[in-house]
Design a protein around this motif. Structure first.
Motif, short mmCIF file in Angstrom:
data_model
loop_
_atom_site.label_atom_id
_atom_site.label_comp_id
_atom_site.label_asym_id
_atom_site.label_seq_id
_atom_site.Cartn_x
_atom_site.Cartn_y
_atom_site.Cartn_z
N ARG A 38 0.84 -1.20 0.00
CA ARG A 38 0.00 0.00 0.00
C ARG A 38 0.87 1.25 0.00
NH1 ARG A 38 -1.03 2.59 5.18
NH2 ARG A 38 -3.06 3.27 4.43
N MET A 39 0.24 2.35 -0.38
CA MET A 39 0.89 3.65 -0.37
C MET A 39 0.06 4.56 0.51
SD MET A 39 1.57 6.91 -1.38
CE MET A 39 0.15 7.29 -2.35
N LEU A 44 3.40 10.19 2.68
CA LEU A 44 4.04 10.84 1.53
C LEU A 44 4.09 12.35 1.73
CD1 LEU A 44 5.20 10.36 -1.34
CD2 LEU A 44 2.89 10.76 -2.20
N ALA A 45 3.00 12.94 2.20
CA ALA A 45 2.96 14.38 2.45
C ALA A 45 3.93 14.80 3.55
CB ALA A 45 1.53 14.80 2.82
N ASP A 46 4.19 13.90 4.50
CA ASP A 46 5.14 14.17 5.58
C ASP A 46 6.58 13.83 5.20
OD1 ASP A 46 3.10 15.04 7.21
OD2 ASP A 46 2.86 13.09 8.21
N ALA A 50 6.46 6.12 2.25
CA ALA A 50 5.02 5.98 2.05
C ALA A 50 4.58 4.59 1.62
CB ALA A 50 4.55 7.01 1.02
N TRP A 51 5.49 3.77 1.12
CA TRP A 51 5.14 2.43 0.64
C TRP A 51 5.35 1.42 1.75
CZ3 TRP A 51 2.77 1.34 -3.85
CH2 TRP A 51 2.75 2.34 -4.81
N GLY A 68 9.32 1.66 2.48
CA GLY A 68 10.27 2.30 1.58
C GLY A 68 9.71 3.58 1.00
N ARG A 69 10.61 4.42 0.53
CA ARG A 69 10.19 5.68 -0.09
C ARG A 69 9.65 5.47 -1.50
NH1 ARG A 69 11.11 9.93 2.86
NH2 ARG A 69 12.60 9.80 4.57
N THR A 70 10.07 4.38 -2.15
CA THR A 70 9.58 4.01 -3.48
C THR A 70 9.10 2.57 -3.42
OG1 THR A 70 11.70 3.16 -4.26
CG2 THR A 70 11.29 5.52 -4.59
N VAL A 71 8.28 2.18 -4.39
CA VAL A 71 7.82 0.79 -4.43
C VAL A 71 9.02 -0.14 -4.63
CG1 VAL A 71 7.27 0.74 -6.90
CG2 VAL A 71 6.06 -0.77 -5.34
#
Length: 91
Positions: A38-39, A44-46, A50-51, A68-71
């Protein structure tokens, strides 16, 4: 373990793990593992990772989570942890 049903594509070495993430989730399900990715828009806004990948059940003795920051970063960590838990993910 269920056998290969002939649907696994050849992996393009030029592409990343994000291209096979859904196939990994499907394979895990065939092994009796509950899994999701999930994301989180709030994270992500913080500017936080986000992943999130989460898995439990089947041959996993304990649930696991990877962020992780990316998928690609998230799934790379998740695959390493799954392998450390004894699951030989074929990707």
């Amino acid at each position: 373990m269920t056998g290969n049903r002939g649907r696994w594509p050849k992996i393009d070495e030029e592409r990343g793990v994000e291209d096979v993430t859904l196939l990994i989730l499907e394979w895990l399900g065939e092994q009796g593992v509950n899994a999701m990715i999930r994301m989180d828009a709030e994270r992500l806004a913080d500017n936080a990772p986000a992943w999130t990948f989460a898995a439990s059940g089947g041959p996993l003795a304990h649930g696991m989570r990877a962020d992780g920051r990316t998928v690609q970063q998230c799934m790379s960590v998740a695959l390493a942890r799954l392998r450390d838990s004894g699951l030989s993910v074929p990707f």
